[in-house]
Scaffold this motif. Structure first.
Motif, PDB file in Angstrom:
ATOM      1  N   ASN A  27      27.076  38.873  31.399  1.00 33.40           N
ATOM      2  CA  ASN A  27      26.645  37.729  32.223  1.00 33.40           C
ATOM      3  C   ASN A  27      27.780  36.758  32.491  1.00 33.40           C
ATOM      4  O   ASN A  27      27.583  35.782  33.214  1.00 33.40           O
ATOM      5  CB  ASN A  27      25.500  36.968  31.536  1.00 33.40           C
ATOM      6  N   GLU A  28      28.954  36.989  31.934  1.00 35.06           N
ATOM      7  CA  GLU A  28      30.061  36.031  32.058  1.00 35.06           C
ATOM      8  C   GLU A  28      30.838  36.277  33.342  1.00 35.06           C
ATOM      9  O   GLU A  28      31.421  37.344  33.535  1.00 35.06           O
ATOM     10  CB  GLU A  28      30.991  36.141  30.849  1.00 35.06           C
ATOM     11  N   ARG A  29      30.879  35.281  34.195  1.00 32.46           N
ATOM     12  CA  ARG A  29      31.576  35.395  35.469  1.00 32.46           C
ATOM     13  C   ARG A  29      33.056  35.006  35.376  1.00 32.46           C
ATOM     14  O   ARG A  29      33.843  35.381  36.232  1.00 32.46           O
ATOM     15  CB  ARG A  29      30.849  34.571  36.525  1.00 32.46           C
ATOM     16  N   ASP A  30      33.437  34.301  34.346  1.00 35.96           N
ATOM     17  CA  ASP A  30      34.834  33.918  34.142  1.00 35.96           C
ATOM     18  C   ASP A  30      35.556  35.056  33.411  1.00 35.96           C
ATOM     19  O   ASP A  30      35.224  35.379  32.273  1.00 35.96           O
ATOM     20  CB  ASP A  30      34.888  32.626  33.326  1.00 35.96           C
ATOM     21  N   ALA A  31      36.547  35.648  34.081  1.00 33.87           N
ATOM     22  CA  ALA A  31      37.243  36.818  33.526  1.00 33.87           C
ATOM     23  C   ALA A  31      37.931  36.514  32.198  1.00 33.87           C
ATOM     24  O   ALA A  31      37.955  37.362  31.298  1.00 33.87           O
ATOM     25  CB  ALA A  31      38.256  37.356  34.534  1.00 33.87           C
ATOM     26  N   GLY A  32      38.498  35.327  32.036  1.00 33.16           N
ATOM     27  CA  GLY A  32      39.169  34.966  30.789  1.00 33.16           C
ATOM     28  C   GLY A  32      38.195  34.862  29.632  1.00 33.16           C
ATOM     29  O   GLY A  32      38.470  35.352  28.528  1.00 33.16           O
ATOM     30  N   LYS A  33      37.047  34.239  29.869  1.00 35.53           N
ATOM     31  CA  LYS A  33      36.025  34.130  28.822  1.00 35.53           C
ATOM     32  C   LYS A  33      35.456  35.500  28.485  1.00 35.53           C
ATOM     33  O   LYS A  33      35.164  35.802  27.322  1.00 35.53           O
ATOM     34  CB  LYS A  33      34.900  33.194  29.269  1.00 35.53           C
ATOM     35  N   ARG A  34      35.273  36.347  29.514  1.00 32.17           N
ATOM     36  CA  ARG A  34      34.771  37.704  29.284  1.00 32.17           C
ATOM     37  C   ARG A  34      35.745  38.490  28.418  1.00 32.17           C
ATOM     38  O   ARG A  34      35.352  39.157  27.463  1.00 32.17           O
ATOM     39  CB  ARG A  34      34.542  38.412  30.622  1.00 32.17           C
ATOM     40  N   ALA A  35      37.036  38.387  28.699  1.00 30.68           N
ATOM     41  CA  ALA A  35      38.056  39.105  27.913  1.00 30.68           C
ATOM     42  C   ALA A  35      38.076  38.612  26.467  1.00 30.68           C
ATOM     43  O   ALA A  35      38.190  39.404  25.535  1.00 30.68           O
ATOM     44  CB  ALA A  35      39.428  38.944  28.557  1.00 30.68           C
ATOM     45  N   ALA A  36      37.952  37.298  26.274  1.00 29.06           N
ATOM     46  CA  ALA A  36      37.932  36.740  24.915  1.00 29.06           C
ATOM     47  C   ALA A  36      36.716  37.243  24.145  1.00 29.06           C
ATOM     48  O   ALA A  36      36.813  37.568  22.955  1.00 29.06           O
ATOM     49  CB  ALA A  36      37.938  35.213  24.976  1.00 29.06           C
ATOM     50  N   ALA A  37      35.573  37.330  24.812  1.00 24.36           N
ATOM     51  CA  ALA A  37      34.366  37.842  24.159  1.00 24.36           C
ATOM     52  C   ALA A  37      34.530  39.307  23.782  1.00 24.36           C
ATOM     53  O   ALA A  37      34.145  39.716  22.678  1.00 24.36           O
ATOM     54  CB  ALA A  37      33.157  37.663  25.065  1.00 24.36           C
ATOM     55  N   LEU A  38      35.112  40.090  24.658  1.00 24.71           N
ATOM     56  CA  LEU A  38      35.354  41.502  24.343  1.00 24.71           C
ATOM     57  C   LEU A  38      36.273  41.640  23.140  1.00 24.71           C
ATOM     58  O   LEU A  38      36.049  42.491  22.274  1.00 24.71           O
ATOM     59  CB  LEU A  38      35.949  42.223  25.554  1.00 24.71           C
ATOM     60  N   ASP A  39      37.306  40.807  23.060  1.00 25.76           N
ATOM     61  CA  ASP A  39      38.219  40.836  21.912  1.00 25.76           C
ATOM     62  C   ASP A  39      37.486  40.551  20.614  1.00 25.76           C
ATOM     63  O   ASP A  39      37.793  41.140  19.575  1.00 25.76           O
ATOM     64  CB  ASP A  39      39.348  39.820  22.091  1.00 25.76           C
ATOM     65  N   GLU A  40      36.514  39.656  20.667  1.00 28.05           N
ATOM     66  CA  GLU A  40      35.770  39.277  19.469  1.00 28.05           C
ATOM     67  C   GLU A  40      34.682  40.284  19.112  1.00 28.05           C
ATOM     68  O   GLU A  40      34.482  40.604  17.939  1.00 28.05           O
ATOM     69  CB  GLU A  40      35.120  37.908  19.695  1.00 28.05           C
ATOM     70  N   GLY A  66      32.448  42.660  35.464  1.00 26.31           N
ATOM     71  CA  GLY A  66      32.772  41.775  36.577  1.00 26.31           C
ATOM     72  C   GLY A  66      32.316  42.334  37.911  1.00 26.31           C
ATOM     73  O   GLY A  66      31.767  41.611  38.749  1.00 26.31           O
ATOM     74  N   LYS A  67      32.505  43.633  38.123  1.00 23.32           N
ATOM     75  CA  LYS A  67      32.097  44.253  39.381  1.00 23.32           C
ATOM     76  C   LYS A  67      30.580  44.261  39.533  1.00 23.32           C
ATOM     77  O   LYS A  67      30.065  44.075  40.644  1.00 23.32           O
ATOM     78  CB  LYS A  67      32.660  45.670  39.480  1.00 23.32           C
ATOM     79  N   LEU A  68      29.853  44.459  38.431  1.00 29.71           N
ATOM     80  CA  LEU A  68      28.388  44.402  38.494  1.00 29.71           C
ATOM     81  C   LEU A  68      27.924  43.028  38.958  1.00 29.71           C
ATOM     82  O   LEU A  68      27.053  42.912  39.822  1.00 29.71           O
ATOM     83  CB  LEU A  68      27.777  44.686  37.119  1.00 29.71           C
ATOM     84  N   LEU A  69      28.497  41.984  38.366  1.00 27.33           N
ATOM     85  CA  LEU A  69      28.111  40.624  38.719  1.00 27.33           C
ATOM     86  C   LEU A  69      28.446  40.308  40.177  1.00 27.33           C
ATOM     87  O   LEU A  69      27.656  39.673  40.878  1.00 27.33           O
ATOM     88  CB  LEU A  69      28.770  39.624  37.778  1.00 27.33           C
ATOM     89  N   GLU A  70      29.606  40.763  40.637  1.00 30.86           N
ATOM     90  CA  GLU A  70      29.980  40.559  42.041  1.00 30.86           C
ATOM     91  C   GLU A  70      29.032  41.308  42.973  1.00 30.86           C
ATOM     92  O   GLU A  70      28.596  40.774  43.986  1.00 30.86           O
ATOM     93  CB  GLU A  70      31.410  41.045  42.288  1.00 30.86           C
TER      94      GLU A  70
END
Length: 131
Positions: A27-40, A66-70
């Motif tokens: 559900n995260e549209r911000d790529a940086g926040k999405r990447a940080a969540a994946l790292d965690e 990201g592509k799904l959300l777009e």
């Protein structure tokens, strides 16, 4: 009789991890926040099994999310349908998705193998459309 305190202490929090995956990755549209969540939330080299593809690595999973959300528009989101359950490193969470306040467009279940308290492999199972 098994030592239940020891057995459950090693189990990950399936509900927290799988809900965080929906909310903070898919559900995260911000790529940086999405990447940080994946790292965690995910191991270093996770694999995601979709009905028509096998996606390898955090960056590739982030790209799919990201592509799904777009593709589905600014109000599209995934929501948990119940509580995740699991044991012995395998957890499941039912979910539904669609526009906020709109009809449910798709339902499914995430099945995840956990290693070291993080998602190692994720199977995305889609339910057939209702008729």
């Amino acid at each position: 009789m098994p030592d239940t305190e020891t057995s459950t202490a090693a189990e990950p929090d399936y509900d927290r991890l799988l809900r965080a995956n929906l909310d903070r990755v898919f559900n995260e549209r911000d790529a940086g926040k999405r990447a940080a969540a994946l790292d965690e939330l995910f191991v270093d080299e996770p694999v995601m099994y979709e009905p028509n593809d096998v996606v390898r690595g955090r960056a590739a999973i982030a790209d799919v999310a990201g592509k799904l959300l777009e593709q589905f528009g600014p109000t599209f989101r995934f929501s948990p349908a119940g509580v995740a359950v699991g044991h012995h490193g395998l957890g499941t969470l039912r979910w539904e998705a669609g526009p906020d306040g709109g009809p449910v467009a798709v339902t499914g279940t995430d099945v995840a193998e956990m290693v070291g308290g993080r998602i190692a492999r994720l199977w995305v199972l889609l339910n057939p459309p209702s008729t």
